[in-house]
Design a protein around this motif. Sequence first.
Motif, PDB file in Angstrom:
ATOM      1  N   MET A   1      -4.375  27.715  10.288  1.00  0.00           N
ATOM      2  CA  MET A   1      -4.515  26.298  10.001  1.00  0.00           C
ATOM      3  C   MET A   1      -5.856  25.989   9.360  1.00  0.00           C
ATOM      4  N   ALA A   2      -6.899  26.670   9.793  1.00  0.00           N
ATOM      5  CA  ALA A   2      -8.224  26.409   9.232  1.00  0.00           C
ATOM      6  C   ALA A   2      -8.232  26.627   7.718  1.00  0.00           C
ATOM      7  N   ASP A   3      -7.438  27.590   7.247  1.00  0.00           N
ATOM      8  CA  ASP A   3      -7.367  27.859   5.810  1.00  0.00           C
ATOM      9  C   ASP A   3      -6.814  26.667   5.042  1.00  0.00           C
ATOM     10  N   HIS A   4      -5.944  25.901   5.677  1.00  0.00           N
ATOM     11  CA  HIS A   4      -5.291  24.798   4.990  1.00  0.00           C
ATOM     12  C   HIS A   4      -5.930  23.447   5.267  1.00  0.00           C
ATOM     13  N   ALA A   5      -6.843  23.379   6.221  1.00  0.00           N
ATOM     14  CA  ALA A   5      -7.440  22.096   6.607  1.00  0.00           C
ATOM     15  C   ALA A   5      -8.177  21.441   5.440  1.00  0.00           C
ATOM     16  N   PHE A   6      -8.991  22.202   4.731  1.00  0.00           N
ATOM     17  CA  PHE A   6      -9.726  21.607   3.611  1.00  0.00           C
ATOM     18  C   PHE A   6      -8.755  21.062   2.570  1.00  0.00           C
ATOM     19  N   GLY A   7      -7.731  21.828   2.266  1.00  0.00           N
ATOM     20  CA  GLY A   7      -6.755  21.393   1.267  1.00  0.00           C
ATOM     21  C   GLY A   7      -6.040  20.116   1.657  1.00  0.00           C
ATOM     22  N   LYS A   8      -5.687  19.990   2.923  1.00  0.00           N
ATOM     23  CA  LYS A   8      -5.017  18.769   3.383  1.00  0.00           C
ATOM     24  C   LYS A   8      -5.939  17.571   3.270  1.00  0.00           C
ATOM     25  N   VAL A   9      -7.196  17.751   3.640  1.00  0.00           N
ATOM     26  CA  VAL A   9      -8.167  16.664   3.537  1.00  0.00           C
ATOM     27  C   VAL A   9      -8.389  16.300   2.073  1.00  0.00           C
ATOM     28  N   LEU A  10      -8.568  17.284   1.222  1.00  0.00           N
ATOM     29  CA  LEU A  10      -8.779  17.035  -0.201  1.00  0.00           C
ATOM     30  C   LEU A  10      -7.605  16.269  -0.802  1.00  0.00           C
ATOM     31  N   GLN A  11      -6.404  16.716  -0.509  1.00  0.00           N
ATOM     32  CA  GLN A  11      -5.228  16.054  -1.063  1.00  0.00           C
ATOM     33  C   GLN A  11      -5.127  14.603  -0.568  1.00  0.00           C
ATOM     34  N   ARG A  12      -5.392  14.375   0.720  1.00  0.00           N
ATOM     35  CA  ARG A  12      -5.338  13.020   1.257  1.00  0.00           C
ATOM     36  C   ARG A  12      -6.358  12.116   0.573  1.00  0.00           C
ATOM     37  N   LEU A  13      -7.587  12.619   0.410  1.00  0.00           N
ATOM     38  CA  LEU A  13      -8.629  11.832  -0.248  1.00  0.00           C
ATOM     39  C   LEU A  13      -8.274  11.547  -1.710  1.00  0.00           C
ATOM     40  N   ARG A  14      -7.799  12.567  -2.404  1.00  0.00           N
ATOM     41  CA  ARG A  14      -7.437  12.388  -3.824  1.00  0.00           C
ATOM     42  C   ARG A  14      -6.354  11.327  -3.969  1.00  0.00           C
ATOM     43  N   LYS A  15      -5.322  11.429  -3.147  1.00  0.00           N
ATOM     44  CA  LYS A  15      -4.216  10.466  -3.236  1.00  0.00           C
ATOM     45  C   LYS A  15      -4.652   9.066  -2.819  1.00  0.00           C
ATOM     46  N   SER A  16      -5.549   8.986  -1.838  1.00  0.00           N
ATOM     47  CA  SER A  16      -6.025   7.669  -1.391  1.00  0.00           C
ATOM     48  C   SER A  16      -6.822   6.958  -2.487  1.00  0.00           C
ATOM     49  N   LYS A  17      -7.390   7.741  -3.401  1.00  0.00           N
ATOM     50  CA  LYS A  17      -8.129   7.180  -4.534  1.00  0.00           C
ATOM     51  C   LYS A  17      -7.218   6.956  -5.741  1.00  0.00           C
ATOM     52  N   GLY A  18      -5.940   7.318  -5.595  1.00  0.00           N
ATOM     53  CA  GLY A  18      -4.988   7.125  -6.684  1.00  0.00           C
ATOM     54  C   GLY A  18      -5.199   8.068  -7.852  1.00  0.00           C
ATOM     55  N   LEU A  19      -5.715   9.269  -7.573  1.00  0.00           N
ATOM     56  CA  LEU A  19      -6.019  10.232  -8.635  1.00  0.00           C
ATOM     57  C   LEU A  19      -5.004  11.367  -8.668  1.00  0.00           C
ATOM     58  N   SER A  20      -4.692  11.816  -9.860  1.00  0.00           N
ATOM     59  CA  SER A  20      -3.909  13.046 -10.020  1.00  0.00           C
ATOM     60  C   SER A  20      -4.874  14.227  -9.937  1.00  0.00           C
ATOM     61  N   GLN A  21      -4.321  15.420  -9.804  1.00  0.00           N
ATOM     62  CA  GLN A  21      -5.182  16.610  -9.830  1.00  0.00           C
ATOM     63  C   GLN A  21      -5.915  16.697 -11.164  1.00  0.00           C
ATOM     64  N   GLU A  22      -5.255  16.335 -12.236  1.00  0.00           N
ATOM     65  CA  GLU A  22      -5.870  16.373 -13.564  1.00  0.00           C
ATOM     66  C   GLU A  22      -7.053  15.404 -13.638  1.00  0.00           C
ATOM     67  N   GLU A  23      -6.875  14.196 -13.109  1.00  0.00           N
ATOM     68  CA  GLU A  23      -7.961  13.212 -13.127  1.00  0.00           C
ATOM     69  C   GLU A  23      -9.139  13.685 -12.272  1.00  0.00           C
ATOM     70  N   LEU A  24      -8.845  14.242 -11.103  1.00  0.00           N
ATOM     71  CA  LEU A  24      -9.915  14.766 -10.257  1.00  0.00           C
ATOM     72  C   LEU A  24     -10.624  15.922 -10.955  1.00  0.00           C
ATOM     73  N   SER A  25      -9.872  16.720 -11.669  1.00  0.00           N
ATOM     74  CA  SER A  25     -10.443  17.825 -12.432  1.00  0.00           C
ATOM     75  C   SER A  25     -11.463  17.313 -13.449  1.00  0.00           C
ATOM     76  N   LEU A  26     -11.079  16.280 -14.181  1.00  0.00           N
ATOM     77  CA  LEU A  26     -11.978  15.725 -15.195  1.00  0.00           C
ATOM     78  C   LEU A  26     -13.226  15.105 -14.563  1.00  0.00           C
ATOM     79  N   LEU A  27     -13.055  14.426 -13.445  1.00  0.00           N
ATOM     80  CA  LEU A  27     -14.189  13.787 -12.784  1.00  0.00           C
ATOM     81  C   LEU A  27     -15.145  14.794 -12.133  1.00  0.00           C
ATOM     82  N   SER A  28     -14.600  15.886 -11.645  1.00  0.00           N
ATOM     83  CA  SER A  28     -15.415  16.859 -10.905  1.00  0.00           C
ATOM     84  C   SER A  28     -15.929  18.017 -11.761  1.00  0.00           C
ATOM     85  N   GLY A  29     -15.301  18.222 -12.920  1.00  0.00           N
ATOM     86  CA  GLY A  29     -15.679  19.361 -13.750  1.00  0.00           C
ATOM     87  C   GLY A  29     -15.076  20.670 -13.274  1.00  0.00           C
TER      88      GLY A  29
END
Length: 78
Positions: A1-29
């Motif tokens: 579970m620890a391996d997936h915890a960061f991913g779950k948090v990241l996905q929740r935060l990204r979606k809560s901001k209304g961002l696609s993975q592509e948009e997050l990619s552009l914003l984060s580099g």
Amino acid sequence: MADHAFGKVLQRLRKSKGLSQEELSLLSGLDRTFISRLEGGQRQPTISTVIKLAEALNVSAASIVAEVEDLINENKSD
């Protein structure tokens, strides 16, 4: 579970901001496929990656780490 915890948090935060993975990619580099692998638990981030993602999501890196820690601890008690 620890391996997936960061991913779950990241996905929740990204979606809560209304961002696609592509948009997050552009914003984060960071590459979109890398973000996908982080969210899927296939990769783990470095500290610098957490900081880049936090800046792109307009949250603190500490809050991301705390949420990951909380999720891991919740699952330990299950």
